[in-house]
Design an enzyme around this catalytic site. Structure first.
Site, mmCIF file in Angstrom:
data_model
loop_
_atom_site.group_PDB
_atom_site.id
_atom_site.type_symbol
_atom_site.label_atom_id
_atom_site.label_comp_id
_atom_site.label_asym_id
_atom_site.label_seq_id
_atom_site.Cartn_x
_atom_site.Cartn_y
_atom_site.Cartn_z
ATOM 1 N N ASP A 158 0.871 -1.187 0.000
ATOM 2 C CA ASP A 158 0.000 0.000 0.000
ATOM 3 C C ASP A 158 0.898 1.223 0.000
ATOM 4 O O ASP A 158 1.011 1.936 0.992
ATOM 5 C CB ASP A 158 -0.903 -0.044 1.252
ATOM 6 C CG ASP A 158 -1.845 1.141 1.301
ATOM 7 O OD1 ASP A 158 -1.988 1.845 0.282
ATOM 8 O OD2 ASP A 158 -2.438 1.376 2.371
ATOM 9 N N PRO A 165 9.905 8.248 -1.123
ATOM 10 C CA PRO A 165 10.055 7.102 -0.222
ATOM 11 C C PRO A 165 9.509 5.773 -0.781
ATOM 12 O O PRO A 165 9.965 4.709 -0.405
ATOM 13 C CB PRO A 165 9.266 7.508 1.023
ATOM 14 C CG PRO A 165 8.798 8.895 0.847
ATOM 15 C CD PRO A 165 9.176 9.373 -0.505
HETATM 16 N N1 AG3 Z 1 -1.692 4.765 -1.692
HETATM 17 C C1 AG3 Z 1 -1.781 4.994 -3.139
HETATM 18 C C2 AG3 Z 1 -1.904 6.429 -3.480
HETATM 19 C C3 AG3 Z 1 -1.542 6.776 -4.861
HETATM 20 C C4 AG3 Z 1 -2.147 8.077 -5.203
HETATM 21 N N2 AG3 Z 1 -1.366 8.779 -6.155
HETATM 22 C C5 AG3 Z 1 -1.562 10.077 -6.470
HETATM 23 N N3 AG3 Z 1 -2.491 10.753 -5.890
HETATM 24 N N4 AG3 Z 1 -0.769 10.626 -7.314
HETATM 25 C C6 AG3 Z 1 -2.696 5.327 -0.891
HETATM 26 C C7 AG3 Z 1 -2.518 4.984 0.538
HETATM 27 C C8 AG3 Z 1 -3.831 4.743 1.180
HETATM 28 N N5 AG3 Z 1 -3.720 3.769 2.212
#
Ligand code: AG3
Length: 290
Positions: A158, A165
């Site tokens: 995730d 990072p």
């Molecule tokens: N993780 C993926 C987020 C990607 C979004 N990218 C962007 N907005 N450019 C999200 C973490 C949620 N637990």
């Protein structure tokens, strides 16, 4: 004179942006790893932004967190030990905690500030972080996973986008270490970026190419997430046994009585049906050189 309106804008590419009006800024600070911002917005509720990229909004985070957890759980109901890499907001933990059958959830988040901020300002996702089965590790996922051998039935990546990072979490070396960290029939799920804007599409192809190379077979499924670039988001599904995630016992999952707002077993099957341009993109990625 009218008070000046405040807007948050994420740049999707040099020629397209997405904006939402901000009611107030709740938190803003730079951690050792990234800029962390939390805003209250009329359209999407409270939102978390890392290095200018929107990570989650109160309104639509259920789509992402349900889709990163439930398909794997429906395919392999005997999952007992899970590793979440990243996910410091706790959204994955919340969904995983809906399964009584899960015994252990390790969360490996590189930035302790993200956990702190989400606990304080985003209780909607963070609320199960103190579940007895959850153990929080503040560490670099890349290094953490290197030390694990056949320890997890499910690994969920995730992460943020592959810049800053999160960069290492899209590499072949990392996926190779995940493969060794999985049990015999273990599953890896990753957030797979969007196929739409060119830079995201390239990240998507790279991720697929590496996953496919390491696992021998990699499946991709999709969801509609209004607040991520283009609204069209992909997830990767790869398993040690190479099993096809479209083959699963939907009735058994339904019988668990788990409450979801997006995921259901019909949608599970449909989510693996991809548009032609995405299929082509992924196919091309599989044959790209290294
Ligand atoms: N993780 C993926 C987020 C990607 C979004 N990218 C962007 N907005 N450019 C999200 C973490 C949620 N637990």
């Amino acid at each position: 004179m009218q008070a000046k309106e405040l807007w948050f804008t994420e740049n999707y590419c040099p020629d397209a942006r997405f904006s939402m009006r901000v009611e107030r800024q709740v938190y803003s600070a730079k951690s050792r790893f990234q800029q962390i911002d939390v805003y209250d917005t009329p359209a999407f509720g409270r939102v978390l932004v890392l290095d200018g990229c929107l990570m989650l909004t109160e309104k639509d985070e259920f789509i992402y967190h349900e889709m990163i957890v439930h398909p794997a759980m429906a395919v392999k109901p005997d999952i007992k030990s899970v590793l979440v890499i990243g996910g410091g907001d706790g959204g994955c933990i919340r969904e995983l905690c809906k399964y009584d059958s899960i015994e252990k959830i390790d969360l490996c988040e590189i930035d302790r500030e993200v956990i702190k901020v989400c606990r304080e300002f985003l209780p909607q996702t963070a609320l199960r972080m103190d579940d007895i089965r959850a153990e929080l590790h503040i560490a670099d996922g890349l290094k953490f996973v290197r030390r694990q051998k056949e320890a997890y039935d499910l690994i969920i990546v995730d992460s943020t986008d592959p810049f800053g990072p999160g960069e290492g979490l899209f590499t072949r070396e990392f996926y190779g270490n995940c493969l060794s960290a999985l049990t015999a029939d273990g599953i890896l799920i990753n957030q797979h970026e969007s196929p739409y804007y060119p830079e995201d599409a390239l990240a998507c192809q790279r991720a697929h190419r590496q996953l496919h190379a390491v696992f021998g077979k990699a499946f991709v499924y999709q969801a509609h997430i209004p607040t991520y670039p283009s609204g069209h988001w992909l997830f990767g599904f790869a398993s040690k046994s190479g099993r096809d995630p479209r083959a699963f016992d939907g009735e058994a999952w339904d019988a668990l009585g788990i409450k979801t707002r997006y995921y259901n077993t019909d949608l599970h099957k449909g989510s693996f049906a991809l548009p032609n341009y995405v299929k082509e993109m992924l196919k091309n990625a599989e044959s790209m050189g290294y």
